[in-house]
Design an enzyme around this catalytic site. Structure first.
Site, mmCIF file in Angstrom:
data_model
loop_
_atom_site.group_PDB
_atom_site.id
_atom_site.type_symbol
_atom_site.label_atom_id
_atom_site.label_comp_id
_atom_site.label_asym_id
_atom_site.label_seq_id
_atom_site.Cartn_x
_atom_site.Cartn_y
_atom_site.Cartn_z
ATOM 1 N N GLU A 77 -15.812 -12.349 -49.896
ATOM 2 C CA GLU A 77 -15.958 -11.389 -48.841
ATOM 3 C C GLU A 77 -15.725 -10.101 -49.596
ATOM 4 O O GLU A 77 -15.699 -8.836 -48.946
ATOM 5 C CB GLU A 77 -15.362 -11.517 -47.642
ATOM 6 N N HIS A 96 -8.487 -6.487 -45.661
ATOM 7 C CA HIS A 96 -9.214 -7.411 -44.615
ATOM 8 C C HIS A 96 -8.201 -8.541 -44.551
ATOM 9 O O HIS A 96 -7.730 -9.346 -45.193
ATOM 10 C CB HIS A 96 -10.388 -8.004 -45.406
ATOM 11 N N HIS A 168 -13.194 -14.140 -36.363
ATOM 12 C CA HIS A 168 -12.996 -14.055 -37.741
ATOM 13 C C HIS A 168 -11.816 -13.222 -38.269
ATOM 14 O O HIS A 168 -10.894 -13.905 -38.613
ATOM 15 C CB HIS A 168 -14.021 -13.404 -38.296
HETATM 16 ZN ZN LIG Z 1 -12.342 -12.735 -43.595
#
Ligand SMILES: [Zn+2]
Length: 242
Positions: A77, A96, A168
């Protein structure tokens, strides 16, 4: 210490802090805009945050390609970092996370995350959750695994400090590693309190003016929690930056 060496250390410290505060587990990552090279950023190789060392940090360009360092596995990512840096010149650091306490809000588009206490003024203006299905179709793994998805996420973030991601997690940004770390931690704390308040009734959130004033006050003192968190979770790296 050079600015790049300081950035590598800060990424390792923030990774350890966020793991120690249960914001990151085996997954999730921290990055910092490269302090000397436009169009580049620094991020650890694909490794659990609790294990990250300064030497694990590699340099990537905004296309997610490694430009300096050994050929090592990279985070799938990394594009979300790259595209946020590309779109937001004010952002110096990105976190993140997949913290579970935020996921109820990421899964409920009708309920926005709103600042519920003075430590969380930065959450004013947080948009509804980004939905990967709007861009990747109905069968994706929800990961931001290419530049197009990264650009879509960065656009959804807009000028906000945090963007939730359905099914997520979330991504927090800031003008420093300390600020992005603070925001990642307090987003999760805010969601815990907001969920509790919703179960009691109709919460009164900070107004836009209160959120702005509270955020300015908190950010002027962000070095204080950073120093504490470094002592708790990253003291083995040596001298703590103040
Ligand atoms: Zn992620």
């Amino acid at each position: 210490m050079s600015s790049v060496a300081e950035a590598r250390l800060e990424i390792a410290q923030a990774s350890r802090i966020l793991a120690g505060e249960a914001i990151l587990d085996a997954f999730g990552h921290v990055s910092r805009r490269h302090p000397e090279r436009d169009g580049h950023f620094l991020i650890a190789r694909a490794r659990a945050p609790a294990l990250v060392e300064p030497d694990d940090v590699v340099e990537l360009d905004f296309d997610g390609r490694i430009v300096s360092g050994p050929d090592v596995p990279l985070f799938l990512e990394r594009y979300l970092h790259a595209e946020i840096y590309r779109r937001r010149p004010d952002v110096e650091a990105v976190v993140h996370s997949h913290a579970m306490t935020v996921l109820p809000f990421a899964a409920t588009p009708s309920v926005l995350v709103r600042p519920i206490c003075h430590m969380c003024g930065f959450l004013h203006g947080t948009p509804c959750a980004f939905d990967a299905a709007d861009h990747a179709g109905p069968g994706s793994d929800l990961l931001i695994r290419n530049a197009a998805l990264g650009a879509a996420l960065a656009e959804h973030l807009g000028e906000a400090a945090v963007v939730l991601m359905r099914g997520h997690g979330y991504t927090a940004v800031g003008a420093s590693i300390a600020m992005a770390t603070y925001r990642a931690i307090y987003t999760a704390r805010n969601c815990e309190v907001q969920l509790a308040a919703i179960t009691l009734g109709d919460p009164v959130y900070l107004s836009e003016a209160e959120a702005s004033a509270a955020d300015a006050s908190a950010m002027s003192q962000v070095h204080r929690p950073w120093e504490l968190w470094c002592m708790r979770h990253a003291s083995h790296f040596g001298e703590i930056q103040k």
